[in-house]
Every structure is written in structure tokens, then in C-alpha cells.
Scaffold this motif. Structure first.
Motif, PDB file in Angstrom:
ATOM      1  N   SER A   4       0.522  -1.256  -0.076  1.00  0.00           N
ATOM      2  CA  SER A   4       0.416  -0.275  -0.255  1.00  0.00           C
ATOM      3  C   SER A   4       0.554   1.148   0.077  1.00  0.00           C
ATOM      4  O   SER A   4       2.507   1.222   0.076  1.00  0.00           O
ATOM      5  N   THR A   5       0.223   2.558  -0.398  1.00  0.00           N
ATOM      6  CA  THR A   5       1.727   3.253  -0.041  1.00  0.00           C
ATOM      7  C   THR A   5       1.631   3.893   1.401  1.00  0.00           C
ATOM      8  O   THR A   5       2.707   4.710   1.076  1.00  0.00           O
ATOM      9  N   GLU A   6       0.998   3.216   2.682  1.00  0.00           N
ATOM     10  CA  GLU A   6       1.026   4.105   3.576  1.00  0.00           C
ATOM     11  C   GLU A   6       2.720   3.267   4.105  1.00  0.00           C
ATOM     12  O   GLU A   6       2.986   3.510   3.948  1.00  0.00           O
ATOM     13  N   ASN A  86       4.864   5.944  -4.831  1.00  0.00           N
ATOM     14  CA  ASN A  86       4.287   4.517  -4.752  1.00  0.00           C
ATOM     15  C   ASN A  86       6.341   3.783  -4.639  1.00  0.00           C
ATOM     16  O   ASN A  86       6.322   2.748  -5.321  1.00  0.00           O
TER      17      ASN A  86
END
Length: 442
Positions: A4-6, A86
Motif C-alpha cells: 500500500s501507499t502507507e 509508490n
């Protein structure tokens, strides 16, 4: 595996923290949550050089005959980056390289190689980029030595000057960060407490070197202000700027004055103005052999006798004739010519003749006469006894030993036991020709 982006954000934060710790002086960045790239910054990477290298420059104002530059350090490569949201899983860093001395195609080849490294690993990559650039750049580019660099800079600061300045600054920093054994006190000191002499590169602690040089300058031994290492073979004198840096402006000024004074004292064409209120150094006039004119007080004087200028044809006054004649009689041809120039050729010849005659006369008197103990008149005895009476001062004395005789009892002197003149009143006298109290006086 999907990230994920996180997750990417966490990895980016960790990479930033790690680089801050590893490169505290060379890593900078900015953070902005509103931009597509949260982190932007740059990393400065020092390229490792295995040894001192020689660099030749072409193009611009450089000539084929220009001397090459030898360096131990090259300016770093700067990696400018931004991290997409990303990164590092899906997309690589956006980056470019900058380096003042690299050819453009070298930079492009390095950028392609760094991109390939990310494609192989697809992970946080800045540290791997830095490691590769530091240790593998020159080998990857297949750089040959001596290094040849094209410099088309026609401005005031050339690339050659820039590389020279950077190399010197980097060497200075290496010195400051190092440890050295002082050649005077033999103690190990940190580099920032030491000084390296430019002429020979020998290292001494600042306190020892300053005290040693200041002692020599105070005592007047300025010729010995050089490297204290007894094994040093450097013949180069220390520059005035270096002396000033070590001992300060005041002592450096004294050093310069004493050095100039010693130089003047050893110059055979320099004397000093005889006027006590001046005493300035004066160089002899090349056109007139004896003439000197003080440039400070304009006093004209004779090079030889240091008196007011008396003209070319007038001999110098002689203060000690006997000494001058003795010097002339044993001198070589060059010294004789100098003395003849100073006192006159005919004058010197006459002085030598007179002195030789006087020496012969003194020699004869010493062998055939005795001096009166009172007035020192030389008296020759042609006949008679050894009791003498001086006609000048009427002093009675012994002709044998030259001592005074009591006029009331003149013959007692010749009857004193254990005396060198005992029973020698008539020594050297033909008794048949002797007439009592007959004296010859001169």
C-alpha cells in the motif's frame, strides 16, 4: 505481493532517517505532504581514488604545454532525488547526477547503471546508489590514468583551478582529522593542534614550532629558521606568509629585518653610512671605485677610509702604518691591488721601503745596544766596562741586564752574590785597552 501507499511511506521515512544518520553532513531533504513526491533532497558522494592521480586538461584556454595537475581528491558527485508516492516498490526514485569534472556521457552511463540496480532490487536504494558511486564509479567508467578532462570554461575560474582548490581543501581536512607525532616534543597530537611545513611536509605541534622559531628570531639566528627535523633535506626557505602564520606579524617583521641585515652584511658591495645619526646601508658606486653616496642622507664618503669624500687621486689617510705595511707585504696580488687603490701605489712602495729600513735599524739596535731604563734611549757600548751613564737623563745602569744602578755605589751592582751580573763588570772588555771610568755614550 502488493504494498500500500502507507507501506511505501513507512519505508521512505525509514530510509530518510537512516541516511541522516549515515551522512549527517552530506544529506539534505525537504518534506511536503501536498506534493506527489513527499521527499525531495540531495546526497553528496565522495568518490574513492586509489592513489594520487595526474590530470591533463584540454579545450578552452588550456594549452598542450600546460603542466598537469596532481590530485588526491576529486570533487564529489551530487545525487538530486525525489521520491514518488509508490517508491520503492512500484517506481524508482526520480534522480539525476551532477559532477563538475565528469563528461556528460559518463554521467548518463552512471544514471543508467543506478536505474538498473533499482530494477534488480526494487527496494529502498539511496544507500546502494551512494555505495556504488563511491567505490565503483571509476572502474565502471573504465577511467584510465593519467585522467584527461575537457575544460571549455573560458571564464575567470577554470576547472583546473577549481580542482586544485578542492584537492587542497580536502587534504587540509584530512590533516585536521588525523593524528601526528610532533618532531620536537615527540608526543602524538590531533591534527588541529599541528602544523605541516609546506617546503618538506614535516609535521610539528603548533606550540613547539612557534616557540622554537620565536627563540631563534629573538636570538638573531634567522638563518636557522627552517625545518627542525635534523634529517630534513629540503633546501627551500619558508615563505614569509608561512613564518607570519606560525609566529605572528610582529616576530615575522623582526625576522624579515634581521634576514635583510644579514644579507647586507655578507654583500661585498654594501657598507654603512659613517654618520652616527644615519647608519643606513649604502651600495658602492660602480662608476667610481672609492665613492659611496648615502641614499638616505646624501652624505658622500670614501668606501675605504669611511671619511668625507676626498677625491679619486687622493690616497686615504693611514691610521696604523705598520699594520697596513705588514698586511701588504704578506698579501696576494688581489689584496695588494686593493691596498694600492686605497692608499696609492707610490705611497705604498715608499711606506714599505721605510718600514723595511726601520725594521733593519731596530734589529741592529736590539743586537748591538741597550736601552736606558729611564728614557729608553738606545746606547751602544764600543769599549769600557759595563757601568753606563745615559747622556740624555744622566741615569746610571748596567749594560748587561739594563737595570738601574745606584749612582752613590755604582760598582756594588757587580758584586752582589747570586746576581747574573756578579763579577762581570769587565765582561766583553779587552783589559789591555781598558782605562778606568772611561765611558762611551751615544
Amino acid at each position: 505481493m502488493l504494498f500500500s501507499t502507507e507501506d511505501c511511506c513507512i519505508q521512505q521515512e525509514n530510509e530518510i532517517l537512516a541516511l541522516e544518520a549515515i551522512y549527517p553532513q552530506d544529506f539534505t531533504y525537504t518534506e511536503n505532504d501536498e506534493n506527489p513526491s513527499r521527499y525531495e533532497g540531495s546526497l553528496t558522494i565522495q568518490i574513492s581514488i586509489p592513489h594520487e592521480i595526474m590530470i591533463y586538461f584540454t579545450g578552452g584556454n588550456n594549452l598542450i604545454s600546460d603542466l598537469p595537475l596532481k590530485v588526491r581528491h576529486l570533487p564529489p558527485v551530487k545525487l538530486i532525488f525525489s521520491m514518488p508516492s509508490n517508491y520503492p516498490t512500484e517506481e524508482c526514485l526520480q534522480f539525476e547526477l551532477e559532477c563538475c569534472w565528469m563528461q556528460r556521457d559518463w554521467i548518463r552511463r552512471l544514471e543508467k547503471r543506478l536505474l538498473k540496480i533499482w530494477e534488480e532490487e526494487r527496494d529502498v536504494i539511496l544507500f546502494r546508489f551512494a555505495e556504488f558511486l563511491q567505490n565503483n564509479t571509476l572502474d565502471y567508467l573504465q577511467v584510465s590514468y593519467p585522467l584527461r578532462i575537457y575544460d571549455d570554461n573560458v571564464g575567470q575560474t577554470t576547472l583546473k583551478a577549481l580542482l586544485r582548490t578542492y584537492d587542497q581543501q580536502a587534504k587540509n581536512q584530512d590533516f585536521v582529522n588525523g593524528h601526528f607525532t610532533c618532531g620536537i616534543c615527540l608526543e602524538e597530537k590531533h591534527g588541529d593542534k599541528c602544523y605541516r611545513l609546506n617546503s618538506c611536509q614535516h609535521v610539528f605541534c603548533q606550540i613547539c614550532l612557534r616557540e622554537y622559531f620565536m627563540m631563534l628570531i629573538r636570538e638573531g639566528f634567522v638563518i636557522q629558521v627552517k625545518c627542525p627535523d635534523p634529517s630534513c633535506k629540503s633546501q627551500n626557505k619558508l615563505a614569509k606568509e608561512e613564518i607570519t602564520e606560525i609566529v605572528g606579524h610582529e616576530m615575522s617583521q623582526r625576522y624579515t629585518e634581521l634576514l635583510e641585515k644579514q644579507k647586507l652584511e655578507t654583500d661585498p658591495l654594501v657598507t654603512y653610512c659613517p654618520r652616527k645619526i644615519c647608519q643606513a646601508p649604502v651600495r658602492k658606486d660602480s662608476a667610481i671605485e672609492k665613492l659611496c653616496v648615502c641614499t638616505k642622507c646624501t652624505f658622500a664618503f670614501c668606501w675605504f677610509c669611511q671619511r668625507t669624500w676626498h677625491g679619486v687621486g687622493v690616497p686615504c689617510a693611514i691610521n696604523n702604518i705598520k699594520k697596513v705595511v705588514q698586511e701588504y707585504m704578506v698579501a696576494d696580488e688581489a689584496t695588494k691591488s686593493m691596498l694600492e687603490l686605497r692608499y696609492g701605489t707610490k705611497n705604498m712602495e715608499k711606506l714599505v721601503r721605510d718600514t723595511l729600513e726601520e725594521m733593519e735599524s731596530d734589529k741592529w739596535i736590539k743586537s748591538n745596544a741597550q736601552k736606558c731604563p729611564q728614557c729608553e734611549t738606545a746606547i751602544e757600548k764600543s769599549m769600557g766596562c759595563n757601568h753606563m751613564l745615559c747622556t740624555r737623563c744622566k741615569t746610571h745602569f748596567c749594560y748587561l741586564c739594563g737595570s738601574w744602578i745606584d749612582p752613590e755605589e755604582p760598582y756594588r751592582h757587580f758584586n752582589v752574590p747570586n746576581s747574573s751580573c756578579n763579577q762581570r763588570l769587565f765582561d766583553g772588555v779587552n783589559v789591555d785597552e781598558f782605562v778606568a771610568d772611561d765611558f762611551i755614550f751615544i
